[in-house]
Design a protein around this motif. Structure first.
Motif, PDB file in Angstrom:
ATOM      1  N   ARG A   1     -10.867   7.105  -5.987  1.00 16.83           N
ATOM      2  CA  ARG A   1     -10.741   6.219  -4.868  1.00 16.83           C
ATOM      3  C   ARG A   1     -10.839   4.727  -5.318  1.00 16.83           C
ATOM      4  O   ARG A   1     -11.599   3.917  -5.230  1.00 16.83           O
ATOM      5  CB  ARG A   1     -11.543   6.208  -3.710  1.00 16.83           C
ATOM      6  N   GLY A   2      -9.426   4.187  -5.857  1.00 18.18           N
ATOM      7  CA  GLY A   2      -9.516   3.032  -6.283  1.00 18.18           C
ATOM      8  C   GLY A   2      -8.856   2.170  -5.268  1.00 18.18           C
ATOM      9  O   GLY A   2      -8.672   2.318  -4.240  1.00 18.18           O
ATOM     10  N   ARG A   3      -9.011   0.693  -5.596  1.00 22.52           N
ATOM     11  CA  ARG A   3      -8.265  -0.116  -4.783  1.00 22.52           C
ATOM     12  C   ARG A   3      -6.655  -0.254  -5.329  1.00 22.52           C
ATOM     13  O   ARG A   3      -5.746  -0.127  -4.444  1.00 22.52           O
ATOM     14  CB  ARG A   3      -8.754  -1.319  -4.762  1.00 22.52           C
TER      15      ARG A   3
ATOM     16  N   PHE B   1      -1.812  -1.200  -3.935  1.00 18.04           N
ATOM     17  CA  PHE B   1      -2.938  -1.818  -3.696  1.00 18.04           C
ATOM     18  C   PHE B   1      -3.503  -1.366  -2.035  1.00 18.04           C
ATOM     19  O   PHE B   1      -2.836  -1.529  -1.110  1.00 18.04           O
ATOM     20  CB  PHE B   1      -3.212  -2.950  -3.728  1.00 18.04           C
ATOM     21  N   ARG B   2      -4.768  -0.867  -2.160  1.00 18.15           N
ATOM     22  CA  ARG B   2      -5.393  -0.447  -0.446  1.00 18.15           C
ATOM     23  C   ARG B   2      -6.623  -1.010  -0.631  1.00 18.15           C
ATOM     24  O   ARG B   2      -7.572  -0.458  -1.734  1.00 18.15           O
ATOM     25  CB  ARG B   2      -5.381   0.915  -0.159  1.00 18.15           C
ATOM     26  N   ASP B   3      -6.987  -2.021  -0.052  1.00 13.71           N
ATOM     27  CA  ASP B   3      -8.486  -2.452   0.046  1.00 13.71           C
ATOM     28  C   ASP B   3      -9.399  -1.795   0.765  1.00 13.71           C
ATOM     29  O   ASP B   3      -9.953  -1.890   1.741  1.00 13.71           O
ATOM     30  CB  ASP B   3      -8.378  -4.075   0.739  1.00 13.71           C
ATOM     31  N   GLU B   4      -9.574  -0.480   0.115  1.00 12.31           N
ATOM     32  CA  GLU B   4     -10.605   0.369   0.804  1.00 12.31           C
ATOM     33  C   GLU B   4     -11.949  -0.363   0.904  1.00 12.31           C
ATOM     34  O   GLU B   4     -12.568  -0.914   0.282  1.00 12.31           O
ATOM     35  CB  GLU B   4     -10.662   1.557  -0.363  1.00 12.31           C
ATOM     36  N   VAL B   5     -12.402   0.399   2.126  1.00 14.07           N
ATOM     37  CA  VAL B   5     -13.931  -0.228   2.192  1.00 14.07           C
ATOM     38  C   VAL B   5     -14.793   0.096   1.241  1.00 14.07           C
ATOM     39  O   VAL B   5     -15.847  -0.447   0.857  1.00 14.07           O
ATOM     40  CB  VAL B   5     -14.432   0.366   3.650  1.00 14.07           C
TER      41      VAL B   5
ATOM     42  N   ILE C   1     -10.142  17.640  -3.310  1.00 11.15           N
ATOM     43  CA  ILE C   1      -9.834  16.326  -3.542  1.00 11.15           C
ATOM     44  C   ILE C   1      -8.277  16.176  -3.239  1.00 11.15           C
ATOM     45  O   ILE C   1      -7.443  17.020  -3.630  1.00 11.15           O
ATOM     46  CB  ILE C   1      -9.928  16.051  -5.370  1.00 11.15           C
ATOM     47  N   GLU C   2      -7.761  15.335  -2.342  1.00  8.12           N
ATOM     48  CA  GLU C   2      -6.592  15.085  -1.944  1.00  8.12           C
ATOM     49  C   GLU C   2      -5.660  14.325  -3.087  1.00  8.12           C
ATOM     50  O   GLU C   2      -5.845  13.352  -3.481  1.00  8.12           O
ATOM     51  CB  GLU C   2      -6.459  14.440  -0.628  1.00  8.12           C
ATOM     52  N   VAL C   3      -4.780  15.437  -3.643  1.00  2.96           N
ATOM     53  CA  VAL C   3      -4.033  14.778  -4.917  1.00  2.96           C
ATOM     54  C   VAL C   3      -2.699  14.475  -4.200  1.00  2.96           C
ATOM     55  O   VAL C   3      -1.799  14.068  -5.104  1.00  2.96           O
ATOM     56  CB  VAL C   3      -4.088  15.802  -6.144  1.00  2.96           C
ATOM     57  N   GLY C   4      -2.149  14.724  -3.215  1.00  2.86           N
ATOM     58  CA  GLY C   4      -0.676  14.451  -2.739  1.00  2.86           C
ATOM     59  C   GLY C   4      -0.648  14.794  -1.363  1.00  2.86           C
ATOM     60  O   GLY C   4      -1.562  15.535  -0.471  1.00  2.86           O
ATOM     61  N   GLN C   5       0.491  14.199  -0.700  1.00  3.51           N
ATOM     62  CA  GLN C   5       0.549  14.440   0.687  1.00  3.51           C
ATOM     63  C   GLN C   5       2.086  14.428   1.111  1.00  3.51           C
ATOM     64  O   GLN C   5       2.697  13.407   0.484  1.00  3.51           O
ATOM     65  CB  GLN C   5      -0.177  13.411   1.780  1.00  3.51           C
ATOM     66  N   ILE C   6       2.715  15.070   1.816  1.00 10.00           N
ATOM     67  CA  ILE C   6       4.122  15.086   2.109  1.00 10.00           C
ATOM     68  C   ILE C   6       4.134  14.927   3.769  1.00 10.00           C
ATOM     69  O   ILE C   6       3.589  15.491   4.579  1.00 10.00           O
ATOM     70  CB  ILE C   6       4.989  16.201   1.713  1.00 10.00           C
TER      71      ILE C   6
ATOM     72  N   PRO D   1       0.866  -1.040  -0.062  1.00  8.75           N
ATOM     73  CA  PRO D   1       0.028   0.098   0.121  1.00  8.75           C
ATOM     74  C   PRO D   1       0.850   1.350   0.072  1.00  8.75           C
ATOM     75  O   PRO D   1       0.294   2.175  -0.117  1.00  8.75           O
ATOM     76  CB  PRO D   1      -0.789  -0.107   1.189  1.00  8.75           C
ATOM     77  N   THR D   2       2.227   1.118   0.315  1.00  3.64           N
ATOM     78  CA  THR D   2       3.024   1.876   0.414  1.00  3.64           C
ATOM     79  C   THR D   2       4.569   1.561   0.701  1.00  3.64           C
ATOM     80  O   THR D   2       4.568   0.450   0.816  1.00  3.64           O
ATOM     81  CB  THR D   2       2.556   3.196   1.498  1.00  3.64           C
ATOM     82  N   ASN D   3       5.600   2.255   0.534  1.00  2.00           N
ATOM     83  CA  ASN D   3       6.887   1.698   0.523  1.00  2.00           C
ATOM     84  C   ASN D   3       7.995   1.984   1.582  1.00  2.00           C
ATOM     85  O   ASN D   3       8.876   1.791   1.276  1.00  2.00           O
ATOM     86  CB  ASN D   3       7.642   1.620  -0.918  1.00  2.00           C
ATOM     87  N   GLU D   4       7.553   2.649   2.624  1.00  2.00           N
ATOM     88  CA  GLU D   4       8.451   3.000   3.769  1.00  2.00           C
ATOM     89  C   GLU D   4       9.204   1.799   4.179  1.00  2.00           C
ATOM     90  O   GLU D   4      10.546   1.998   4.450  1.00  2.00           O
ATOM     91  CB  GLU D   4       7.515   3.731   4.741  1.00  2.00           C
ATOM     92  N   GLU D   5       8.980   0.854   4.402  1.00  2.00           N
ATOM     93  CA  GLU D   5       9.695  -0.300   4.802  1.00  2.00           C
ATOM     94  C   GLU D   5      10.793  -0.738   4.035  1.00  2.00           C
ATOM     95  O   GLU D   5      11.851  -0.794   4.384  1.00  2.00           O
ATOM     96  CB  GLU D   5       8.803  -1.189   5.356  1.00  2.00           C
TER      97      GLU D   5
HETATM   98  C1  P5A Z   1       3.679   9.234   0.918  1.00  2.00           C
HETATM   99  C2  P5A Z   1       4.363   8.307  -0.105  1.00  2.00           C
HETATM  100  C3  P5A Z   1       1.624   7.939   1.484  1.00  2.00           C
HETATM  101  O1  P5A Z   1       1.207   6.578   1.261  1.00  2.00           O
HETATM  102  N1  P5A Z   1       4.081   7.166   1.713  1.00  2.00           N
HETATM  103  C4  P5A Z   1       4.505   7.077   0.394  1.00  2.00           C
HETATM  104  C5  P5A Z   1       3.014   8.267   2.173  1.00  2.00           C
HETATM  105  N2  P5A Z   1       0.670   9.074   1.543  1.00  2.00           N
HETATM  106  S1  P5A Z   1      -0.703   8.921   1.120  1.00  2.00           S
HETATM  107  O2  P5A Z   1      -1.311  10.169   1.346  1.00  2.00           O
HETATM  108  O3  P5A Z   1      -1.552   7.785   1.732  1.00  2.00           O
HETATM  109  O4  P5A Z   1      -1.122   8.729  -0.473  1.00  2.00           O
HETATM  110  C6  P5A Z   1      -0.303   9.447  -1.215  1.00  2.00           C
HETATM  111  C7  P5A Z   1      -1.450   9.963  -2.297  1.00  2.00           C
HETATM  112  O5  P5A Z   1      -1.936   8.719  -3.115  1.00  2.00           O
HETATM  113  C8  P5A Z   1      -3.344   9.065  -3.419  1.00  2.00           C
HETATM  114  N3  P5A Z   1      -4.161   7.908  -3.024  1.00  2.00           N
HETATM  115  C9  P5A Z   1      -4.968   7.414  -3.845  1.00  2.00           C
HETATM  116  N4  P5A Z   1      -5.414   7.549  -5.089  1.00  2.00           N
HETATM  117  C10 P5A Z   1      -6.480   6.648  -5.483  1.00  2.00           C
HETATM  118  N5  P5A Z   1      -7.130   5.782  -4.938  1.00  2.00           N
HETATM  119  C11 P5A Z   1      -6.767   5.601  -3.559  1.00  2.00           C
HETATM  120  N6  P5A Z   1      -7.472   4.681  -2.840  1.00  2.00           N
HETATM  121  C12 P5A Z   1      -5.730   6.401  -3.161  1.00  2.00           C
HETATM  122  N7  P5A Z   1      -5.269   6.602  -1.540  1.00  2.00           N
HETATM  123  C13 P5A Z   1      -4.182   7.372  -1.745  1.00  2.00           C
HETATM  124  C14 P5A Z   1      -3.542  10.468  -2.754  1.00  2.00           C
HETATM  125  O6  P5A Z   1      -3.557  11.263  -3.734  1.00  2.00           O
HETATM  126  C15 P5A Z   1      -2.826  10.367  -1.799  1.00  2.00           C
HETATM  127  O7  P5A Z   1      -2.441  11.878  -1.458  1.00  2.00           O
END
Ligand code: P5A
Length: 445
Positions: free
Chosen positions: A151-153, A139-143, A282-287, A108-112
């Protein structure tokens, strides 16, 4: 590309299951096809835009000195046990056993993974600062997977990770990412506002989300309207200059702007009433900056100048690459379809032949097509034997920002028509001028 040779499965009817306009238009314009809940095939037109967005992300990351690489989608559960997140992540993580019954997961992410890699290879402060990133499927198994790619998986993310010797250096990396993100979104024709947010399962207590304002956004946001007057533009910035990056950070984050998770009604009330805004985004990114949390658990230590072993200061930074298609369409469409910003349009312009089969019209379209292509442009030629109305409707739906219309009547006067998708304004000019106009629009993009 000629439409007769392309694969563009346009839908005539509005798909019943699509609740928001971007999802509806992506399905109708033949960009995506759902394969199972929250999982999509990217059809040629959608894939083209996805790649354009990805390329902008790559260019802006590398401009800031960040290094591209590629990590796998499948990861070993052991790594996540080390960080303590294997159990903490919960049902959103897709867990898989391989044939030897080894526990794996779809990342679902790659920190590790990356911290473990850096722990293996980096032993000295001399290798720092270091920022590595990749663009890879998650992949995130979103509810509730919904709103199409929003909001994809399975979704495409750019995720970057900085490794620094000190907190000060890591905060510089944080600011540098903020600057690159501002540039990145603007190149896609978007205003994305950095807002104080909650860190969720990634951890740490210092984080900003980037939000595109839209009524269909999933987050409630509170901000000072002065923020929407800001733009980064094409300023040159030295990414190694800590003070320069810090000053952009202060300029874009000094006003009140928070998601609902961090909203503080008392502080918000200090904003003059006429500038207080409550909206959706709409959240398009996060730091994130999370200090030494992961490096201590994963053993990512280096020797400092005094010869002591110290844990690395880290942050991670994500952009929702596939979500951005939805965000851009939410921000840029009308009743007839998508309106692509020039920076991400799948094709640079459309060519509509009003009388397919007419020798002169066909020859003029072929000549336009060849000249544009020779200039490095990517035209999309509707060469079907269809009536003009149908061709215009298709062009409007797929949203190319410029259209050149060619017909026997105009050609008699030596002209074609150039139309802006955004304003609807048309201008007649010679084919040569039309080519020069389109070329000038895309110069430098
Ligand atoms: C930052 C990079 C992280 O995962 N770890 C590595 C940190 N951040 S986050 O905010 O959880 O995800 C980063 C961006 O990914 C998009 N995102 C999605 N896009 C589509 N479907 C989803 N289910 C989904 N979940 C997260 C968002 O834009 C988010 O800001």
């Amino acid at each position: 590309m000629r439409l007769s040779r392309y694969f563009l499965p346009i839908l005539k009817e509005n798909p019943a299951d699509a609740q928001i306009v971007s999802h509806r238009l992506m399905l109708r314009a033949g960009m995506i096809k759902q394969s199972s809940a929250g999982i999509y095939s990217w059809l040629p037109m959608g894939f083209k835009v996805l790649r354009k967005i990805e390329n902008i992300v790559h260019e802006e990351q590398q401009r800031a000195g960040h290094i591209p690489m590629l990590m796998p989608t499948l990861q070993s559960a052991d790594l996540w046990r080390k960080s303590g997140r294997y159990d903490a992540y919960g049902p959103e993580m897709l867990r898989i056993n391989d044939r030897h019954d080894r526990e794996m997961l779809y990342g679902p992410t790659n920190e590790e993974l990356i911290t473990d890699m850096v722990a293996n290879f980096v032993g000295s402060y001399k290798s720092l600062p270091l920022t590595l990133y990749h663009v890879q499927w998650k992949f995130r198994d979103e509810v509730r997977p919904r709103f199409g790619v929003m909001r994809g998986r399975e979704f495409l993310m750019k995720d970057g990770y900085n490794f620094d010797l000190t907190k000060e250096d890591a905060l510089h990396a944080y600011n540098r990412h903020l600057v690159t993100y501002l540039r990145t979104y603007e190149r896609m024709g978007l205003q994305a506002i950095p807002m104080r947010a909650d860190s969720g399962p990634i951890g740490g207590d210092y984080t900003h989300e980037f939000l595109v304002l839209a009524d269909t956004g999933e987050s409630e946001v509170f901000y000072d309207s002065e923020i929407t007057d800001l733009s980064f533009g094409d300023r040159a910035i030295d990414f190694d200059d800590k003070a320069a990056c810090q000053s952009v950070m202060e300029e874009f984050t000094s006003r009140y702007a928070r998601t609902d998770e961090t909203h503080d009604a008392v502080a918000f009330n200090e904003v003059p009433e006429e500038r207080r805004r409550v909206a959706r985004g709409i959240e398009v990114g996060q730091i994130f900056y999370f200090g030494t949390e992961y490096s201590e658990k994963m053993g990512a230590m280096v020797q400092n100048e005094e010869g002591q072993r110290v844990p690395l200061h880290m942050g991670s930074h994500g952009i929702g690459v596939s979500r951005l298609l939805g965000a851009i369409i939410e921000a840029s469409h009308d009743d007839n379809g998508i309106i692509w910003p020039e920076g991400v349009t799948p094709f640079h312009c459309g060519i509509v032949n009003l009388k397919q089969g007419d020798e002169e019209a066909d020859a003029a379209c072929d000549a336009l097509y060849d000249s544009l292509t020779a200039l490095g442009l990517d035209p999309f030629y509707d060469d079907r034997k269809e009536r003009a109305g149908g061709k215009f409707a298709t062009m409007d739906l797929i949203g190319l920002p410029w259209r050149i219309t060619v017909g026997p009547r105009g050609l008699k006067n030596g002209v074609v028509e150039v139309t802006s998708r955004r304003t609807g304004e048309s201008e007649e000019m010679s084919p040569e001028l039309a080519i020069a106009k389109i070329a000038a629009i895309y110069e430098g993009l």
